[in-house]
Design a protein around this motif. Structure first.
Motif, PDB file in Angstrom:
ATOM      1  N   ASP A  82      29.039  44.226  42.013  1.00  0.00           N
ATOM      2  CA  ASP A  82      29.254  42.798  41.816  1.00  0.00           C
ATOM      3  C   ASP A  82      29.457  42.093  43.157  1.00  0.00           C
ATOM      4  N   ALA A  83      29.666  40.783  43.094  1.00  0.00           N
ATOM      5  CA  ALA A  83      29.800  39.993  44.310  1.00  0.00           C
ATOM      6  C   ALA A  83      31.267  39.692  44.615  1.00  0.00           C
ATOM      7  N   TRP A  84      32.184  40.484  44.062  1.00  0.00           N
ATOM      8  CA  TRP A  84      33.602  40.224  44.291  1.00  0.00           C
ATOM      9  C   TRP A  84      33.932  40.245  45.780  1.00  0.00           C
ATOM     10  N   ALA A  85      34.747  39.302  46.204  1.00  0.00           N
ATOM     11  CA  ALA A  85      35.183  39.234  47.594  1.00  0.00           C
ATOM     12  C   ALA A  85      36.700  39.086  47.621  1.00  0.00           C
ATOM     13  N   PRO A  86      37.347  39.601  48.636  1.00  0.00           N
ATOM     14  CA  PRO A  86      38.807  39.499  48.720  1.00  0.00           C
ATOM     15  C   PRO A  86      39.240  38.061  48.969  1.00  0.00           C
ATOM     16  N   PRO A  87      40.495  37.754  48.691  1.00  0.00           N
ATOM     17  CA  PRO A  87      40.985  36.386  48.909  1.00  0.00           C
ATOM     18  C   PRO A  87      40.963  36.020  50.384  1.00  0.00           C
ATOM     19  N   ASP A  88      40.853  34.733  50.637  1.00  0.00           N
ATOM     20  CA  ASP A  88      40.885  34.218  52.006  1.00  0.00           C
ATOM     21  C   ASP A  88      41.644  32.900  51.967  1.00  0.00           C
ATOM     22  N   ALA A 100      47.805  41.584  45.188  1.00  0.00           N
ATOM     23  CA  ALA A 100      48.757  42.182  44.252  1.00  0.00           C
ATOM     24  C   ALA A 100      48.664  41.526  42.876  1.00  0.00           C
ATOM     25  N   HIS A 101      48.490  40.230  42.861  1.00  0.00           N
ATOM     26  CA  HIS A 101      48.400  39.526  41.580  1.00  0.00           C
ATOM     27  C   HIS A 101      47.100  39.865  40.845  1.00  0.00           C
ATOM     28  N   GLU A 102      46.056  40.200  41.575  1.00  0.00           N
ATOM     29  CA  GLU A 102      44.816  40.602  40.906  1.00  0.00           C
ATOM     30  C   GLU A 102      45.022  41.898  40.119  1.00  0.00           C
ATOM     31  N   VAL A 103      45.853  42.807  40.637  1.00  0.00           N
ATOM     32  CA  VAL A 103      46.166  44.031  39.903  1.00  0.00           C
ATOM     33  C   VAL A 103      46.899  43.696  38.614  1.00  0.00           C
ATOM     34  N   ARG A 143      36.169  46.339  51.054  1.00  0.00           N
ATOM     35  CA  ARG A 143      36.014  44.885  51.108  1.00  0.00           C
ATOM     36  C   ARG A 143      37.346  44.219  51.451  1.00  0.00           C
ATOM     37  N   CYS A 144      38.432  44.752  50.905  1.00  0.00           N
ATOM     38  CA  CYS A 144      39.747  44.148  51.129  1.00  0.00           C
ATOM     39  C   CYS A 144      40.204  44.237  52.575  1.00  0.00           C
ATOM     40  N   GLU A 145      39.652  45.169  53.329  1.00  0.00           N
ATOM     41  CA  GLU A 145      40.074  45.334  54.719  1.00  0.00           C
ATOM     42  C   GLU A 145      39.840  44.071  55.543  1.00  0.00           C
ATOM     43  N   VAL A 167      45.878  47.651  52.694  1.00  0.00           N
ATOM     44  CA  VAL A 167      45.400  47.157  51.400  1.00  0.00           C
ATOM     45  C   VAL A 167      45.711  48.155  50.271  1.00  0.00           C
ATOM     46  N   ARG A 168      45.761  49.439  50.591  1.00  0.00           N
ATOM     47  CA  ARG A 168      46.147  50.416  49.570  1.00  0.00           C
ATOM     48  C   ARG A 168      47.638  50.324  49.260  1.00  0.00           C
TER      49      ARG A 168
END
Length: 209
Positions: A82-88, A100-103, A143-145, A167-168
């Motif tokens: 998918d095209a998911w991208a981490p928050p910015d 954390a809230h996405e989890v 991606r989260c890095e 991120v982990r």
């Protein structure tokens, strides 16, 4: 059963992902796998069930995916495309909080968490499912890095901060409660996890010795 979906071979490793009917076939099979996991769990998931609910003949399923493990692995592989991208959000604090809230959003609601929880459960019973789940999360964390890389560039984190470890660490306490101690998670816990990791970043705890 509808056998009209074209039977095409799976893509060769390293090749571009196909579109058209092949993509629709994979999507239909993936959706049937998710439904089966949600309704019955991994032990009761069968090729016959996926065939009935996807409209793809079981002969095709066996030819392309080989087994339930193959179906499950490809469903995870497809989810990772998918095209998911981490928050910015402009700051490391807010980005860690958002992660954390996405989890919590993915696993906190019992109804929404059925399928992803079933994937995790399947990984404990199937080596191939475990490998696929590892690949899925490895890509997600990669991606989260970017969240940490941007923070270092802004001077919010020390140079050399281990982005993968950061991120982990954000999701680790939440997954512990979800899958080990079987405790509920919520936004308060997500905020706490983000604050703890941020404090560790500020202290240089994530810079390798």
């Amino acid at each position: 059963m509808n056998d009209s979906i074209e039977e095409l071979p799976a893509p060769a490793p390293g090749s571009a992902r196909p579109g058209g009917r092949t993509a629709r076939t994979r999507a239909a099979v993936r959706d049937a796998v998710l439904t089966g996991l949600s309704e019955h769990g991994y032990p009761a998931l069968t090729v016959e069930y996926v065939a009935e609910h996807s409209g793809v003949h079981k002969t095709t399923l066996y030819r392309r995916w080989g087994s339930v493990e193959g179906l499950l692995a490809d469903a995870l592989d497809l989810a990772g495309e998918d095209a998911w991208a981490p928050p910015d959000n402009g700051s490391l604090s807010e980005d860690l909080r958002a992660l954390a809230h996405e989890v919590v959003e993915a696993f906190g609601d019992p109804a929404a968490a059925v399928a992803p929880t079933a994937f995790v459960g399947a990984a404990f019973q199937s080596p191939r499912a475990a490998e696929a789940l590892h690949g899925f999360y490895e890509e997600r964390f990669r991606r989260c890095e970017d969240v940490v890389t941007r923070a270092v560039a802004r001077g919010e984190a020390p140079a050399g901060t281990d982005a993968a470890a950061v991120v982990r660490a954000v999701s680790a306490p939440l997954f512990l409660r979800l899958f080990v101690t079987r405790e509920p998670i919520d936004g308060t816990l997500a905020d706490q996890a983000a604050r703890v990791v941020l404090a560790g970043v500020d202290a240089g705890a994530f810079v390798p010795a």
